[in-house]
Structures are given as C-alpha cells and as structure tokens.
Design a protein around this motif. Structure first.
Motif, PDB file in Angstrom:
ATOM      1  N   ALA B 234       0.846  -1.207   0.000  1.00  0.00           N
ATOM      2  CA  ALA B 234       0.000   0.000   0.000  1.00  0.00           C
ATOM      3  C   ALA B 234       0.873   1.245   0.000  1.00  0.00           C
ATOM      4  O   ALA B 234       0.584   2.232  -0.684  1.00  0.00           O
ATOM      5  N   GLU B 235       1.933   1.167   0.738  1.00  0.00           N
ATOM      6  CA  GLU B 235       2.832   2.314   0.819  1.00  0.00           C
ATOM      7  C   GLU B 235       3.507   2.550  -0.535  1.00  0.00           C
ATOM      8  O   GLU B 235       3.575   3.680  -1.021  1.00  0.00           O
ATOM      9  N   ALA B 236       3.967   1.467  -1.142  1.00  0.00           N
ATOM     10  CA  ALA B 236       4.655   1.586  -2.423  1.00  0.00           C
ATOM     11  C   ALA B 236       3.718   2.131  -3.514  1.00  0.00           C
ATOM     12  O   ALA B 236       4.170   2.773  -4.459  1.00  0.00           O
ATOM     13  N   ALA B 237       2.435   1.851  -3.365  1.00  0.00           N
ATOM     14  CA  ALA B 237       1.487   2.267  -4.398  1.00  0.00           C
ATOM     15  C   ALA B 237       0.752   3.549  -4.013  1.00  0.00           C
ATOM     16  O   ALA B 237      -0.306   3.855  -4.552  1.00  0.00           O
ATOM     17  N   GLU B 238       1.326   4.278  -3.097  1.00  0.00           N
ATOM     18  CA  GLU B 238       0.749   5.538  -2.588  1.00  0.00           C
ATOM     19  C   GLU B 238       0.061   6.354  -3.696  1.00  0.00           C
ATOM     20  O   GLU B 238       0.653   6.630  -4.741  1.00  0.00           O
ATOM     21  N   GLY B 239      -1.189   6.729  -3.441  1.00  0.00           N
ATOM     22  CA  GLY B 239      -1.884   7.630  -4.365  1.00  0.00           C
ATOM     23  C   GLY B 239      -2.508   6.985  -5.575  1.00  0.00           C
ATOM     24  O   GLY B 239      -3.233   7.627  -6.326  1.00  0.00           O
ATOM     25  N   GLU B 240      -2.248   5.692  -5.802  1.00  0.00           N
ATOM     26  CA  GLU B 240      -2.757   5.044  -7.020  1.00  0.00           C
ATOM     27  C   GLU B 240      -4.180   4.506  -6.876  1.00  0.00           C
ATOM     28  O   GLU B 240      -4.763   4.009  -7.821  1.00  0.00           O
ATOM     29  N   ARG B 241      -4.682   4.590  -5.682  1.00  0.00           N
ATOM     30  CA  ARG B 241      -6.035   4.091  -5.391  1.00  0.00           C
ATOM     31  C   ARG B 241      -6.249   2.666  -5.907  1.00  0.00           C
ATOM     32  O   ARG B 241      -7.139   2.352  -6.706  1.00  0.00           O
ATOM     33  N   CYS B 242      -5.372   1.792  -5.405  1.00  0.00           N
ATOM     34  CA  CYS B 242      -5.484   0.368  -5.748  1.00  0.00           C
ATOM     35  C   CYS B 242      -6.563  -0.265  -4.865  1.00  0.00           C
ATOM     36  O   CYS B 242      -6.974   0.307  -3.859  1.00  0.00           O
ATOM     37  N   LEU B 243      -6.960  -1.468  -5.258  1.00  0.00           N
ATOM     38  CA  LEU B 243      -7.846  -2.249  -4.383  1.00  0.00           C
ATOM     39  C   LEU B 243      -6.955  -3.217  -3.612  1.00  0.00           C
ATOM     40  O   LEU B 243      -6.241  -4.034  -4.210  1.00  0.00           O
ATOM     41  N   ALA B 245      -6.345  -6.338  -1.429  1.00  0.00           N
ATOM     42  CA  ALA B 245      -7.083  -7.583  -1.171  1.00  0.00           C
ATOM     43  C   ALA B 245      -6.274  -8.515  -0.264  1.00  0.00           C
ATOM     44  O   ALA B 245      -5.253  -9.004  -0.683  1.00  0.00           O
ATOM     45  N   SER B 246      -6.696  -8.676   0.945  1.00  0.00           N
ATOM     46  CA  SER B 246      -7.967  -8.223   1.475  1.00  0.00           C
ATOM     47  C   SER B 246      -7.899  -8.184   2.991  1.00  0.00           C
ATOM     48  O   SER B 246      -6.983  -8.730   3.585  1.00  0.00           O
ATOM     49  N   ALA B 247      -8.914  -7.566   3.591  1.00  0.00           N
ATOM     50  CA  ALA B 247      -9.066  -7.598   5.045  1.00  0.00           C
ATOM     51  C   ALA B 247     -10.019  -8.734   5.377  1.00  0.00           C
ATOM     52  O   ALA B 247     -11.019  -8.931   4.692  1.00  0.00           O
ATOM     53  N   ASN B 248      -9.671  -9.482   6.406  1.00  0.00           N
ATOM     54  CA  ASN B 248     -10.455 -10.652   6.776  1.00  0.00           C
ATOM     55  C   ASN B 248     -10.499 -10.723   8.301  1.00  0.00           C
ATOM     56  O   ASN B 248      -9.569 -10.268   8.969  1.00  0.00           O
ATOM     57  N   LEU B 249     -11.574 -11.260   8.831  1.00  0.00           N
ATOM     58  CA  LEU B 249     -11.728 -11.294  10.288  1.00  0.00           C
ATOM     59  C   LEU B 249     -10.670 -12.123  11.009  1.00  0.00           C
ATOM     60  O   LEU B 249     -10.413 -11.909  12.180  1.00  0.00           O
ATOM     61  N   ASN B 250     -10.065 -13.094  10.311  1.00  0.00           N
ATOM     62  CA  ASN B 250      -9.142 -13.972  11.032  1.00  0.00           C
ATOM     63  C   ASN B 250      -7.692 -13.458  11.030  1.00  0.00           C
ATOM     64  O   ASN B 250      -6.756 -14.201  11.236  1.00  0.00           O
ATOM     65  N   MET B 251      -7.511 -12.190  10.724  1.00  0.00           N
ATOM     66  CA  MET B 251      -6.161 -11.647  10.694  1.00  0.00           C
ATOM     67  C   MET B 251      -6.179 -10.232  11.239  1.00  0.00           C
ATOM     68  O   MET B 251      -7.209  -9.720  11.637  1.00  0.00           O
ATOM     69  N   ASP B 252      -5.018  -9.616  11.244  1.00  0.00           N
ATOM     70  CA  ASP B 252      -4.929  -8.247  11.722  1.00  0.00           C
ATOM     71  C   ASP B 252      -5.419  -7.299  10.618  1.00  0.00           C
ATOM     72  O   ASP B 252      -4.638  -6.597   9.977  1.00  0.00           O
ATOM     73  N   TYR B 253      -6.721  -7.302  10.429  1.00  0.00           N
ATOM     74  CA  TYR B 253      -7.278  -6.502   9.321  1.00  0.00           C
ATOM     75  C   TYR B 253      -7.108  -5.011   9.570  1.00  0.00           C
ATOM     76  O   TYR B 253      -7.077  -4.201   8.659  1.00  0.00           O
ATOM     77  N   GLU B 254      -6.964  -4.659  10.871  1.00  0.00           N
ATOM     78  CA  GLU B 254      -6.847  -3.235  11.183  1.00  0.00           C
ATOM     79  C   GLU B 254      -5.592  -2.642  10.565  1.00  0.00           C
ATOM     80  O   GLU B 254      -5.604  -1.526  10.045  1.00  0.00           O
ATOM     81  N   ARG B 255      -4.545  -3.447  10.591  1.00  0.00           N
ATOM     82  CA  ARG B 255      -3.281  -2.961  10.050  1.00  0.00           C
ATOM     83  C   ARG B 255      -3.412  -2.733   8.537  1.00  0.00           C
ATOM     84  O   ARG B 255      -2.920  -1.735   8.006  1.00  0.00           O
ATOM     85  N   ILE B 256      -4.099  -3.642   7.875  1.00  0.00           N
ATOM     86  CA  ILE B 256      -4.288  -3.516   6.428  1.00  0.00           C
ATOM     87  C   ILE B 256      -5.188  -2.323   6.106  1.00  0.00           C
ATOM     88  O   ILE B 256      -4.889  -1.511   5.227  1.00  0.00           O
ATOM     89  N   ALA B 257      -6.275  -2.227   6.851  1.00  0.00           N
ATOM     90  CA  ALA B 257      -7.218  -1.138   6.601  1.00  0.00           C
ATOM     91  C   ALA B 257      -6.551   0.213   6.850  1.00  0.00           C
ATOM     92  O   ALA B 257      -6.742   1.170   6.088  1.00  0.00           O
ATOM     93  N   LYS B 258      -5.756   0.261   7.889  1.00  0.00           N
ATOM     94  CA  LYS B 258      -5.075   1.512   8.224  1.00  0.00           C
ATOM     95  C   LYS B 258      -4.125   1.915   7.093  1.00  0.00           C
ATOM     96  O   LYS B 258      -4.067   3.082   6.693  1.00  0.00           O
ATOM     97  N   ALA B 259      -3.390   0.923   6.576  1.00  0.00           N
ATOM     98  CA  ALA B 259      -2.444   1.204   5.490  1.00  0.00           C
ATOM     99  C   ALA B 259      -3.192   1.691   4.247  1.00  0.00           C
ATOM    100  O   ALA B 259      -2.764   2.642   3.579  1.00  0.00           O
ATOM    101  N   ALA B 260      -4.320   1.070   3.965  1.00  0.00           N
ATOM    102  CA  ALA B 260      -5.105   1.473   2.796  1.00  0.00           C
ATOM    103  C   ALA B 260      -5.585   2.905   2.963  1.00  0.00           C
ATOM    104  O   ALA B 260      -5.501   3.725   2.042  1.00  0.00           O
TER     105      ALA B 260
END
Lengths: 532, 429
Positions: B234-243, B245-260
């Motif tokens: 997410a950091e490397a693709a800064e500003g590109e508005r990528c999708l 994939a993915s946040a899931n309940l069985n993982m640290d989704y907060e970290r992914i969502a925060k990065a997005a």
C-alpha cells in the motif's frame, strides 16, 4: 363401419339452424358461458394486481403446517401413511405428499375444505407435465422469485434436439446418446430430461417418420417442434399417447394448435416475443380449457435482443408470482439453441464458439426463470456445466450444508488401511467418499468439523487447523481402529502438515489436491514405510 | 344396413318431443351435418366445438363423414383471440449500492490512464427495466509474482510471461483486454518462498510501471504474513487508489485497513459465505474510519458444482438486503472467479468415476466452468470478476456488456430471425 359420437349437448340456436349434435371436449358450462365469461375472466385475471410490496418480496401464502391442518379432517386416520394430520400437513407444504393421498378429504363433508386447501396449496406458477411414466417431467410449479425465499421446485428441464433431415442411424445414435448420458454428482447420477424433434424439412411425413424413430429409441419425453400445424399434427399422431409438448402456437396458427391440445390432450407451447400477444394467447387457451400451457417469449441470441429477452423472462415471472397475473403464470421456455444461428454454428470451425454462447444463454435462463429449454450441443463440455448449474440452482437451499463429523468406514478397512481426512462440507464429503468407494479403496475417512466449509476455504479461514485434527482423532477414538498413526490430509491443506504432526504426534502424508487422484496417489504413496 | 339420417331429421324428431338435450347417447351411422342456408353466424364456441367433431372424426378414423357444410378451416371459425395487455409494475428499492472508483489519474495524484467505477445500482443486476444499471461489471485479470501451477488450458496463455511479472501484467491488458490487473503476491507465503514485504512492494511498483490500468493488490492469503506484505504494498502504491485484497476477520485486518486509508486505497472486505460476518467486518471498517466509498466486498466465490449455489444465494441475499436498505451490505461485490479452476471438471483429463459418460477434452470444459461461475455470480450481484482464462474473461465481458446495454454490444445479434432455430439445418455438432 361403426361410429360413435357421444352426444353431450344439443342446443337450440336461433330459428334457422335446428339442432346441432356435436362432440366437444368442452363441458356444458364452458360452452354456455364462454362468451359472457370472457369479459369477466379477463377482468379477474388482469385487474388482480395485488400486494406487490416494496422490494418485490413475495408473501408466502402458507407459512405453517397449522394453517394447512385447519383444513384437514383432523381424525389422524393414518390413511395417508402418516401418524397425524399435522405430519401430513407439513409434508403437503414441502410437496412431498399431495392431497389425493388423503381419501377422507374427498368425502362430501370435507369437500369445501378440500377445495380451499387445493387453492392454498396450488403453486403460483402452474405445473405442467410432459411425457409419461417414470420419465415424465413436471415443469413450472414455482412459488418464489428468489431461491432463498423457499426453494425452486422443478429443475429446468434440459431438452436436446434431433431433426428430421438426419439419417436414420445418425438419428438413433443421437437419441441414444442424449438418453444415456450421465454424470455422477453428490451421491447420484445427473441425467438430462427430454428430446426435441425439429421439423427442418417442413414435410409432414418426413417429420412423422422422424418422431416415430425417436420415440422408438427413447422413453424420454418429446417436444415436437414446427410452426406448421399440419406437420405437428402428423408427428403428434405417432406419439400422442406419450404426452409430448407441441411447439409452437403463434399468432397465426394458434387455432389449430388449440384444437390439437384439446383433441390429443397434450401440453402446448405458445410463442410470441410480443408480450401482449403472448398474454392474449395464454388467456385464450386457458379460457378454452387448455391446462398444459408453456410460454416461449423468444430467445434472442445476442445484443439488445438478448437484453430484452432477459427483461421479458423476469417481468413475466414477476407478473405471475408477485402480481398474481394468472394469465402468464405458466412455465417458461427458453431456446439457447438460437446461439447457433447467430454464430454460424453450421460451420465446423464455429461449433465450439456456438456451444459456449449457447451455454452462456442457458446459464442466464436457468437462473432467471426458464422452466424448460432447448439446446443443441451434446458435447460433454456443454452437458456437464449446463446440467450441473441446473442442479445447483434448484438445490433446496434449506438443506443442510454439512454432514455429521465422525469416522466413516469405506469398504472393509483393517487397522492397516489408509486414513483419509476431509471436511464436513456436504459436497466435499460426498465427492471424496464417492472417489474412494467407486475405486474400491478400503479405508477410513475422518470427517472433521470445519463448520461446513470446504477444504480450501476452511484452511484459509482457519476453520480447518491442526487443533481440530487433534480433536477429531481423540473424540472419534481413531487409535482404536487405525494402528499405523498415519494421517492423509487433503492436498489443499498441505500447509497444515507440519503443525499437525507437532500437535497430534501422528505422521502426516499430504494427499492429492483433488480426491479423484487418490487412486494414483495410492500407487505411489501407500503403504508408506512401516505400515506394510 | 343402417339407415342414413341427416341432422335435420334428428332435429325434427327432437323438436317434436321438445327435447333440448341428450346425454350419454351413442349414435351409430354416418352423420351429416347440415347447416341452414343463408349463412347463419355461429357463436364461436359452437363453431369451435363443431370443428372438433370434424377433426376428431378425421383424426381417429371413426368415419365421421365429411359434413355437407362447406369445409370449415379453423381460421374461418369465429373463435376469437381474447386480447389482453401485458402489464407489470417496476420494482423500486429504497437502497442504493455504494459507487466505488478504483485507480487514480494524475489529476488525483496517481499515474493511471483511466479509472474504473463500479456499484451505484438501485436495482438487481441487469434489471434495467427497473433502474438502469449505472456501471457495467469489470474484469480484472490475475497475474502472480512467481510461476505457478496452472491447468493446462490456462497455462498455454501465460507460459511466456510467467517469469516476468511486468510482462505478465502487460499481456493481460494488451492481449486479454483486462479492465484491471490483479497482482497476487503469493510468493510471500512463508510456506512457499517467504519473499519479504520489501520485495513484494517492488513487485507492485513493477506492475504499476508496466500497466496503466488500475490494479488490485492481493496477498498470499497467509493471515499472519499478509498484514505486513499489504502494508508495504500500500505504501509503495501511494496515491494510485489500488484495491487492497484483502481484510479478513481472522487476521490483523486493522493494520491492512489503516495502510489502505493512509495511502489512499480501496479495501476489499473478504468473508466466507457468511452474511453476518460480512456485516460485522464492514462495521469494524466503518469504526476505523474507512469511508464507504473505499470499500468493496468479497463474500467468497465457490465454483460451479462445488458450492456455487451457496455463493450465488449468499451474494443475491446480500444484494437484496442492501437494496432494501441494509447499508452495512450496500457495497460493490468482487468475485474470485479463477477459483473455478479448482473444479475437477475444469481440468481433469477423464472422470474418476467409471460410470460417467465420456468427459471430452478438458481444454473445452475449463473455460466454460470459469464463464458459468462468473456469469452466475454476476446475475446474483457481482460487480467485478477476477479471472484468468482469456476466453472466459472475454465471454463474461461480452455477455455482461450486452445485458448492461453498452454501446456497441447493443447492435450484435440482429442478423437472425430467432424462431428460425426450428428449421435451422446446421449439423456441426
């Protein structure tokens, strides 16, 4: 020569015509009332737009067995085979029993209730039967717009074609191939449903000969296809006792077809992409006492025409189920076969493309409301997905997704037989079980509780893990039966192998990614060292 | 010899005794039906019934002789069509699906040449008669950060680019017409290659360089490693508005969502065939401050024959509930259609079941499994399809464009008169 004419009705008609004797399949009331009734029927049928609530969700007419029970005799006589009327009521709702199985209901004192009950239980979309005997197929009979609201009942009948310009041997072979085709799926063999005979020659005799040959070769229901009434009647004469579906009455030929439907007592398809006309035809046939009606609003194979075809199917079914337009509440027919014309499918190099596009159209209309469809490609790449999709969409969604976890024996396993592991997702379980048993591999199959999720998803989602392997081994007391302490896990769960060995203390072998490859895997990997 | 009588004779006799009706009477003999001169118009019902006698007689060969009335072909009968008009109401829903744009052009701080917008529906998919679908579904074609095992039918299309992710991505766009490209960073899985998050980020940069379409960034599916990998991506693709994939309940989704959130991406909220879990995860994302227009959901794709019915109904229910007003579920839906290749029918040479009819060449079955899986979920509510076989991707694109009513797709297929299938003489199959 002896003739029999049953005189049912003699009626005076004015002064000049004296009396007319006639035989008619109409009954008296219909004759007497037809003209007067037309307007009234019309009004009833079409101003009956009711309870279309927001969201298009259908209100169930019946929601509990109690509502049905109120109309049953309540004597618990047991004649239906059930101990109580209430049990019978719940089976009526599920359509596993029908009213005829309750003889007391036909006694005069229950007649009123019986009538009411028949109304309550009648599906929103009329049910029509094609063919006779074991292979007869019911189509239509649907109650809901979305399968999760209850279930779809009568799976789309898949009909594959033959035509009257085929050589006899070619024809026989194709009919047999369609009739014999089968594929194993979740505990049973899938088959297709019927054979359509097309009149390409346009000649009545040629068609009749073809119909006769086809009928000799199969006990499948038949669909006789021609827009020429003379051709249809010649064909129909050969097989009228087989209750074929005749296709199709249109705005020009409907009178003849109406006559055939009544005379031969066969179901008839009505064709018109103009929905006013289709509605008119259906009402006309129904008012004349024809019950076996199937509607074909036309299937355009591509472009805007296809888009509009999709719209017509959805709107017709919506009119029938949501708005209670009984005039159009009949089974729908789609003809994905039209894809072959659009793709110049008669040229060999276009055959694959045509069959793909045909399957795509079939896909759309298996989902959106075709109760019967006519298809051309009988290549396995067409039959397998088309038939599988129909099975999937028409599976009862209320059926449990999972099977009981536990240790199953396949064949006659010994303590040295392999121990396979799978999930309790019903589909996975049945697939693995049939792969092992049909290849006659004596073994144990340990069904682990993955919350009803398949292997790949359960590994990704964490419902399948080393801990529940351990729980399963312990709670099913597997050690009592299997002495080698070796566990074969699915290839799709390979990433759990190390952890599982650590947690369970058992040796883990990684099986193939698809259980269909277990036989090959066995040759290379079983028995492992120390088990033999 | 039986005496020959005419209808007139019978009528006379009946008249004489004032008989209006006879029941259960058998008449032996030829019957001649005579209608009065002067052309009396018969009520349609009578005329029709009369016609039945004549044709019934002819049909079963009972020898009802030709009546003396002029032969009355059916079309001359007065039976009339009961004219009715077909009417059905539109279905109006109160809910609307969120509109989500993936990709950013230079105007919005990215380097994409175009963006992709999905969602916005106010009706079921392709129900344009209720409400015109605002955007057609889109196709994202998969590529991977390492050579992977693929079914034979798919492999042939990618063999030349498998070692080079940039070339792979380019091929997806150039040759296979992909609206988007998905880069799956599967080599980061500790049980595969355990590639570092830094390496993965470089791969993402490479793909962004190679193609100008919006991209989807997928992890390996390893719940422990993905947060770290997707954060770096997410950091490397800064500003590109990528999708992402993915946040899931069985993982640290907060970290992914925060990065997005931090780097301006859209997040894919993935659950497994569970409508309640999907609501829960979406609510967690709202709580973290993820804007609604930054969420796409993936309710899980199960394949034709292997749970497609569950996936179909799960998506259909979510979509209907969203249209009814459940805002927790009112998001565009992404489907991992490539999963179709997991079905044995898509790739296995022969059936493992001895009693099965012949399966035919696997190369013909596979693409159709992918097509049917994709289209079926599209009809349920899918807005975006991650796909692999070029032919399957093209077919799903073509049919969804037609149903959507895209310019160009509308004109196709006009050359046939559809009822001609009955007399179609082709015999290619």
């Amino acid at each position: 020569m002896e003739k029999k004419v049953v005189m049912q009705i003699i009626k005076r008609i004015g002064k000049c015509v004296r009396k007319i004797l006639f035989y008619s399949p109409f009954d008296k009331e219909q004759i007497a009332g037809l003209d007067e009734n037309v307007k009234e029927t019309n009004k009833n049928l079409f101003q009956n737009v009711n309870w279309c609530n927001e969201g298009g969700h259908e209100e169930m007419k019946i929601s509990s067995p109690m509502e049905i029970w109120k109309y049953l005799p309540g004597t618990n006589c047991g004649k239906c085979g059930e101990k109580t009327c209430l049990a019978f009521a719940s089976l009526l709702i599920e359509r596993e029993k029908n009213l005829k199985e309750c003889p007391p209901l036909f006694e005069p004192k229950y007649a009123e209730k019986g009538k009411k009950l028949a109304e309550l239980l009648a599906p929103e979309v009329r049910e029509v039967e094609i063919g006779i005997g074991d292979k007869a197929r019911k189509i239509g009979g649907e109650d809901v717009m979305y399968r999760h609201e209850r279930t779809f009942f009568n799976r789309t009948a898949l009909v594959y074609d033959v035509w009257d310009t085929m050589k006899e041997e070619e024809l026989r072979a194709r009919v047999r191939e369609i009739t014999d085709w089968q594929k194993f799926y979740v505990g049973e063999f899938l088959k297709v449903d019927a054979i359509a005979v097309r009149s390409v020659s346009g000649e009545a005799k040629t068609f009749a000969d073809c119909v006769k040959l086809a009928a000799e070769e199969t006990d499948f229901p038949l669909v006789l296809c021609s827009f020429n009434a003379k051709v249809i009647e010649e064909g129909l004469k050969e097989v009228s006792d087989r209750k074929p579906l005749i296709y199709a009455a249109d705005k020009d030929t409907w009178k003849e077809f109406l006559g055939f439907a009544k005379k031969y007592k066969v179901p008839v398809a009505l064709f018109s992409p103009d929905l006013d006309m289709l509605n008119s035809l259906a009402v006309t046939f129904s008012s004349a006492g024809v019950e076996g009606i199937v509607l074909d609003p036309g299937t355009y194979p591509a472009g805007k025409g296809l888009k509009e075809t999709f719209s017509r199917f959805v709107r017709i079914r919506r009119a029938g189920i949501i708005e209670g337009n009984k005039g159009l509440a009949y089974p729908l027919m789609s003809v994905p076969m039209s894809a072959w014309m659009d793709n110049d499918g008669d040229k060999a190099e276009n055959a694959l493309e045509s069959s793909y596009w045909e399957a795509i159209i079939a896909d759309l209309f298996i989902i959106k409301y075709a109760d019967i469809m006519i298809l051309h490609s009988i290549e396995p790449h067409s039959l397998i997905p088309e038939r599988t999709l129909a099975a999937n969409i028409y599976t009862d969604p209320r059926r449990p997704v999972s099977v009981e976890p536990g240790l199953r024996e396949v064949g006659n396993p010994t303590e040295k037989s392999p121990l396979f592991v799978t999930t309790n997702f019903a589909l996975t379980y049945y697939t693995v079980e049939s792969d092992i048993s049909s290849n006659k591999i004596d073994s144990y199959l340990m069904v682990v509780d993955s919350e009803g999720i398949g292997v790949e998803s359960a590994v990704a989602g964490g419902q399948l893990n080393a801990e529940n392997f351990k729980d399963a081994l312990e709670s099913f007391r597997v050690e009592d039966k299997v002495k080698h302490k070796t566990l074969v896990i699915p290839g799709l769960a390979a990433r759990l192998s190390g952890e599982t060995e650590d947690v369970t203390g058992w040796t883990v072998l990684v099986g193939p990614r698809d259980s269909g490859r277990i036989p090959g895997w066995m040759e290379k990997n079983w028995p492992p060292e120390g088990v033999a | 010899m039986e005496k020959e009588i005419t209808l007139a004779d019978i009528a006379k006799i009946l008249d004489k005794y004032d008989i209006v009706e006879l029941e259960d009477v058998k008449i032996k003999g030829d019957i001649e039906l005579e209608l009065a001169e002067g052309g009396v118009a018969l009520p349609p019902s009578i005329a029709q019934a009369l016609q039945s006698i004549i044709s019934a007689g002819a049909g079963v060969g009972t020898g009802v002789q030709k009546a003396q009335i002029p032969t009355t072909p059916a079309e001359e009968l007065n039976l009339e069509l009961i004219r009715t008009e077909f009417k059905v109401a539109k279905t109006e829903w109160k809910g609307q699906i969120e509109e989500v744009t993936i990709g950013a052009t230079s105007a919005d701080g990215g380097t994409r040449e175009g963006t992709v917008t999905i969602g916005g529906e106010k009706a079921l998919p392709f129900y344009n008669f209720d409400y015109q679908m605002p955007h057609p579904p889109v196709i994202s074609v998969d590529c991977f950060d390492m050579p992977i095992k693929l079914a034979k039918a798919v492999r042939g299309h990618y063999e030349d680019v498998m070692e080079d992710v940039g070339e792979w991505a380019k091929k997806n766009v150039r040759e296979f017409g992909a609206d988007m490209v998905t880069i799956h960073l599967i080599s980061t899985d500790p049980t595969i290659k355990d590639t570092s998050a830094r390496e993965a980020a470089k791969t993402v940069e490479e793909v962004l360089q190679a193609v100008k379409v919006p991209i989807v960034i997928g992890g390996s599916g390893n719940p422990d490693k993905d947060p770290e990998v997707l954060e770096a991506a997410a950091e490397a693709a800064e500003g590109e508005r990528c999708l992402i994939a993915s946040a899931n309940l069985n993982m640290d989704y907060e970290r992914i969502a925060k990065a997005a959130l931090e780097h301006g991406h859209v997040i894919l909220s993935w659950t497994q065939l569970d409508i309640n879990a999907q609501k829960t995860l979406n609510r967690y994302l709202f709580k973290m401050g993820v804007p609604r227009e930054d969420i796409v959901i993936d309710p899980t794709t199960a394949t034709l024959g292997y749970g497609l019915d569950y996936a179909f109904t799960n998506i259909e229910r979510m979509r209907i509930s969203a249209l009814k007003g459940a805002t927790d579920l009112a998001f565009p839906i992404s489907c991992g259609v490539t999963n179709a290749w997991g079905a044995r029918e898509a790739w296995m040479k022969n059936s493992p079941i001895a009693e099965d009819s012949y399966w035919g060449p696997a190369v013909n079955r596979g693409p159709l499994y992918e097509i049917i899986t994709g289209l079926t979920l599209g009809v349920a509510g899918g807005d975006m399809f991650m796909m692999m076989h070029p032919k399957a991707a093209a077919a799903v694109k073509r049919i969804t464009q037609m149903l959507f009513g895209a310019a160009g797709a509308e004109d196709e297929g006009k050359k046939v008169k559809m009822e001609d299938w009955v007399t179609w003489s082709g015999k290619a199959v």
